[in-house]
Design an enzyme around this catalytic site. Structure first.
Site, mmCIF file in Angstrom:
data_model
loop_
_atom_site.group_PDB
_atom_site.id
_atom_site.type_symbol
_atom_site.label_atom_id
_atom_site.label_comp_id
_atom_site.label_asym_id
_atom_site.label_seq_id
_atom_site.Cartn_x
_atom_site.Cartn_y
_atom_site.Cartn_z
ATOM 1 N N TRP A 167 0.830 -1.203 0.000
ATOM 2 C CA TRP A 167 0.000 0.000 0.000
ATOM 3 C C TRP A 167 0.867 1.257 0.000
ATOM 4 O O TRP A 167 0.397 2.332 0.323
ATOM 5 C CB TRP A 167 -0.916 0.003 1.233
ATOM 6 C CG TRP A 167 -2.027 -0.992 1.148
ATOM 7 C CD1 TRP A 167 -3.300 -0.752 0.741
ATOM 8 C CD2 TRP A 167 -1.981 -2.382 1.467
ATOM 9 N NE1 TRP A 167 -4.049 -1.908 0.781
ATOM 10 C CE2 TRP A 167 -3.269 -2.926 1.231
ATOM 11 C CE3 TRP A 167 -0.972 -3.245 1.933
ATOM 12 C CZ2 TRP A 167 -3.569 -4.266 1.439
ATOM 13 C CZ3 TRP A 167 -1.284 -4.580 2.140
ATOM 14 C CH2 TRP A 167 -2.562 -5.083 1.897
ATOM 15 N N CYS A 169 -6.548 -5.276 -1.527
ATOM 16 C CA CYS A 169 -7.667 -6.109 -1.078
ATOM 17 C C CYS A 169 -8.436 -6.763 -2.212
ATOM 18 O O CYS A 169 -8.826 -7.929 -2.112
ATOM 19 C CB CYS A 169 -8.589 -5.305 -0.173
ATOM 20 S SG CYS A 169 -9.475 -3.957 -1.000
ATOM 21 N N HIS A 183 -13.499 -1.917 1.192
ATOM 22 C CA HIS A 183 -12.647 -3.070 1.444
ATOM 23 C C HIS A 183 -13.328 -4.283 0.834
ATOM 24 O O HIS A 183 -14.544 -4.440 0.925
ATOM 25 C CB HIS A 183 -12.418 -3.278 2.945
ATOM 26 C CG HIS A 183 -11.532 -4.446 3.249
ATOM 27 N ND1 HIS A 183 -10.348 -4.664 2.593
ATOM 28 C CD2 HIS A 183 -11.668 -5.481 4.126
ATOM 29 C CE1 HIS A 183 -9.780 -5.763 3.059
ATOM 30 N NE2 HIS A 183 -10.572 -6.287 3.982
ATOM 31 N N ASP A 224 -11.496 -13.337 4.875
ATOM 32 C CA ASP A 224 -10.707 -12.210 4.362
ATOM 33 C C ASP A 224 -9.241 -12.612 4.297
ATOM 34 O O ASP A 224 -8.635 -12.964 5.308
ATOM 35 C CB ASP A 224 -10.883 -10.999 5.291
ATOM 36 C CG ASP A 224 -10.372 -9.708 4.671
ATOM 37 O OD1 ASP A 224 -9.650 -9.789 3.651
ATOM 38 O OD2 ASP A 224 -10.684 -8.636 5.208
ATOM 39 N N TYR A 280 -7.016 4.329 0.048
ATOM 40 C CA TYR A 280 -8.365 3.787 0.178
ATOM 41 C C TYR A 280 -8.536 3.018 1.484
ATOM 42 O O TYR A 280 -9.655 2.726 1.907
ATOM 43 C CB TYR A 280 -8.696 2.885 -1.018
ATOM 44 C CG TYR A 280 -8.181 1.464 -0.909
ATOM 45 C CD1 TYR A 280 -8.985 0.443 -0.418
ATOM 46 C CD2 TYR A 280 -6.886 1.148 -1.292
ATOM 47 C CE1 TYR A 280 -8.522 -0.848 -0.309
ATOM 48 C CE2 TYR A 280 -6.412 -0.141 -1.184
ATOM 49 C CZ TYR A 280 -7.230 -1.137 -0.704
ATOM 50 O OH TYR A 280 -6.751 -2.423 -0.596
#
Length: 785
Positions: A336, A372, A431, A454, A617
């Site tokens: 990220w 993600c 997400h 996840d 984000y």
């Protein structure tokens, strides 16, 4: 410029038309603004067909691509197989035949895509002719023996072995006896046809069988106690979960949903903000060549013992850890930072296939990079490939609770300014995670069905970066004490945002509670169409309802701040932010409207502290662009709208991935000391790639597609790369375009040969430092030749 040379990485895929040379032609024009395996020979194939016993296979490895092999589970060395004998009645030869030791000459697993097994087990979409079946369902195999089988005098059984150390006690070594009648939930085999030396077996497997790669051995003997003969099949058997079997934990009782969540190899993943929802097409490609082998490799590489692969909950939990590389050298490295120079930008991917094949072919070297939606896309691919119904799910305004308070906490100082070092909780614009369908026998009744899982590495669970599976029913009702990781998912979708102000004598006081701050427009692709389906109601009760408030307060009692809801707050001044249409566009001024409402019969005055910041984000702020104070005076019951503008020049050099910004407003009402606060995230919309098919789409015949893009920025885009892929149309590859001037238009023409009939999608995306999330898709219906 017209005529520029173009670099292309990768080759086109011709598939089942090897006589057609893979096309490599790519045409590119840029207009400035204002400008106009070795194969067997035929003889050997004939001889092998006429005399199978004399042509034993030369290899016992799993047939895969890219020079990557699966080694079959250990089995005894094959013994020489005698030629079949013909039974006659001359000179007493019949009696000699009866006394001859029984042995197997050949085994046919009936595993081609057109054979009975693959069709009945819904595995005919997998590439190749491997034996791919689903547990809890019978399958057929044929054998040729050296003489006819005698039920009275001969014995035969099958052995299936999986894993490095197969054991009967661990269900990784299965001994399958011959029986007269098949019964459910047992490993059994029955002779259903006999014709001379050939027999056909129907083999039954239980619905709790271990999934994975099995080696097959056939053992024959006679009732006289002589030494047994063994035959080791040169082909392996792949066992998958079975959502068509009522006894399987992953059973899904809806054919249309099974088509969508197991068999559909293309989907949609949503992103953006709650007011500006974007969608991109994703090639899951679970049936693509090499993907099944990659999924088997991931299972082998995990620390999960083979005996644990029969439990869907266990498999999903392990895969949620293996998809990320955070602590176990899994598939994908998260990044990220905005710097992807030594890998691929997360926004450049549009398919799971290339990532999984690359991970497998490199013997488990993590692929760079993902965020993600990429983690979710891969997870969908792997779960569907293994037979577990799955879908990618996007949560807008998704909270990240770091201290298990089950609230999203915002800390302010005495002057109402954010205390950055304390504000570790964040709210992501969006997400993406996954839902998977299964029974939960490890939970109280009523918690089966959709489960959240996840694979994005956010927080550790039992020491490993993974999350789930967490029951939707437990999340919705606030039963956060039920496993796995329910508190974290609950906070993502239904936590309140609590504002705390620092007191002069230390400590903090709760000054504001925003009850509808997170968990909006939870989205997934609709069954049978490309429409967006809102599934928020599966995760939470209606906002503000008594059931929803009870769930929030129930969950909070199990968090680190159980007394959060002891204070009642009065509110008669409201602040909200609105935008017109689809919101601001990249390259233009960003315009929003701040609406302040006075719900009381008395005048109200406040000063709004406004701060706009560039944001990843994930909700992490990069830096503040502008601060200002906005005085507001309201008459009784008045509603006032304030125009808010952020010029392009102020944000043009500040943006990061997703082009997201956060506007924070806070203030105190002079008359009542009420605190008003609002945080609104928005993104700057980027243009689409326009894809136009050219010519007729027919299997085996070349066609083309024109891809057009116009740079929306008043500045040059540097190092532009296109990535193009279409399952059954075009193998994924890169096209290096280079620099694209301000407001210039790029036209790229792709030539390719469709290899599979039916509805297909050609997907393209643009990758460059200055502009991300630019992509497009074209629907192409390919006809049979």
């Amino acid at each position: 410029m017209p005529g520029e040379r173009l670099a292309v990485r990768g080759t086109s895929e011709v598939g089942r038309f090897p006589g057609v040379a893979p096309p490599t032609r790519v045409e590119l024009t840029i207009h400035k603004d204002g400008e106009k395996k070795l194969e067997e020979g035929g003889c050997r194939r004939w001889f092998k067909k006429m005399c199978p016993c004399c042509c034993k296979p030369q290899s016992n490895t799993y047939d895969v691509t890219d020079k990557v092999e699966f080694v079959k589970p250990p089995a005894p060395t094959p013994t020489p197989t005698p030629e079949p004998a013909k039974l006659t009645v001359e000179n007493g030869e019949a009696k000699e035949m009866e006394e001859m030791k029984l042995s197997v000459c050949s085994v046919d697993l009936l595993s081609s895509k057109t054979d009975q097994n693959r069709k009945e087990h819904h595995t005919e979409l997998f590439q190749g002719d491997d034996m791919i079946i689903r547990r809890g369902q019978t399958f057929q195999i044929e054998m040729e023996l050296n003489r006819p089988f005698s039920a009275d005098n001969d014995k035969l059984h099958l052995d299936l072995k999986t894993g490095p150390l197969p054991l009967v006690s661990k269900r990784t070594h299965v001994i399958i006896p011959l029986v007269d009648h098949l019964e459910d939930e047992r490993w059994e085999a029955k002779i259903v046809e006999q014709n001379g030396n050939k027999i056909k077996l129907s083999v039954n497997s239980p619905a709790r069988a271990v999934i994975g790669l099995y080696g097959l051995t056939v053992t024959t003997s006679t009732s006289k106690g002589e030494a047994a003969n063994t035959y080791n099949s040169d082909k392996n058997i792949v066992m998958l979960f079975n959502p068509w079997c009522e006894e399987d934990a992953v059973f899904l009782d809806d054919e249309e949903e099974r088509k969508e969540y197991v068999l559909n190899d293309i989907g949609r993943i949503y992103y953006g903000t709650e007011k500006q929802i974007g969608a991109r097409t994703w090639n899951f490609g679970q049936f693509h060549e090499g993907v099944l082998e990659a999924c088997m490799f991931i299972l082998e590489k995990s620390d999960m013992p083979p005996s644990g692969r029969g439990d869907a909950v266990n498999v999903v939990r392990v895969l949620s850890a293996m998809i990320n590389a955070q602590d176990d050298f899994g598939v994908l490295v998260g990044n990220w930072s905005g710097d992807y120079s030594d890998g691929v930008s997360p926004s450049a991917w549009s398919s799971s296939v290339e990532i999984l094949r690359k991970y497998h072919s490199s013997n488990g070297t993590p692929v760079s990079y993902g965020q993600c939606w990429v983690f979710s896309g891969i997870t969908t691919t792997v779960l569907r490939c293994l037979g577990i119904p799955a879908r990618s799910v996007t949560n807008f305004q998704s909270a990240h609770d770091t201290d298990v308070s089950l609230t999203t906490d915002v800390y302010l100082d005495e002057d109402m300014e954010p205390i950055d070092y304390l504000n570790s909780d964040s709210v992501w614009n969006f997400h993406v995670w996954n839902d998977c369908w299964m029974a939960r026998q490890d939970l109280p009744p009523g918690h089966g069905g959709w489960q959240a899982v996840d694979s994005t590495p956010q927080e550790t669970s039992q020491g490993t970066f993974r999350c789930g599976p967490a029951s939707h029913n437990a999340i919705r009702s606030g039963q956060v004490y039920l496993k796995h990781d329910t508190p974290f998912v609950f906070a993502e979708v239904n936590s309140d945002k609590i504002f705390w102000q620092r007191n002069p004598d230390a400590g903090f006081t709760q000054i504001h509670c925003e009850k509808k701050a997170v968990g909006h427009h939870i989205s997934t692709k609709a069954v049978g169409s490309d429409e967006r389906a809102d599934i928020t109601h599966l995760y939470k009760y209606q906002e503000g309802s008594e059931e929803e408030r009870i769930a929030v307060e129930t969950a909070s009692r199990f968090g680190s701040k159980p007394d959060t809801y002891s204070t009642a707050l009065a509110e008669d001044v409201l602040v909200e932010v609105k935008m017109e249409g689809e919101g601001p566009r990249m390259g233009a001024d960003a315009k929003l409207s701040i609406v302040v409402k006075n719900l009381s019969s008395q005048p109200r005055r406040t000063t709004l502290h406004s701060q706009v910041a560039v944001m990843y984000y994930t909700g992490v702020l990069k830096g503040t662009i502008r601060k200002e104070q906005i005085p507001v005076e309201l008459l009784p019951n008045e509603e006032k709208t304030i125009d808010w503008v952020l010029p392009y020049q102020q944000y043009q050099n500040q943006l990061v991935d997703q082009a997201a910004l956060m506007l924070t407003l806070s203030g105190r009402v002079s008359e009542t000391q009420q605190v008003v606060a609002n945080q609104t995230t928005f993104r700057l919309r980027t243009p689409d790639l326009n894809i136009t098919p050219l010519g007729d789409a027919i299997v085996g015949k070349e066609m083309a597609a024109k891809i057009t893009f116009t740079n929306p920025l008043p500045r040059m885009l540097k190092g532009v790369v296109f990535r193009v892929e279409g399952l059954g149309l075009q193998k994924g590859h890169e096209v290096i375009v280079g620099d694209v001037g301000s407001h210039s238009t790029v036209t790229l023409t792709e030539h390719f040969v469709p290899t599979q009939p039916g509805p297909r999608k050609l997907v393209a995306c643009l990758d460059c430092k200055q502009l991300t999330q630019v992509h497009g898709v074209a629907d192409i219906v390919v006809l049979e030749n």
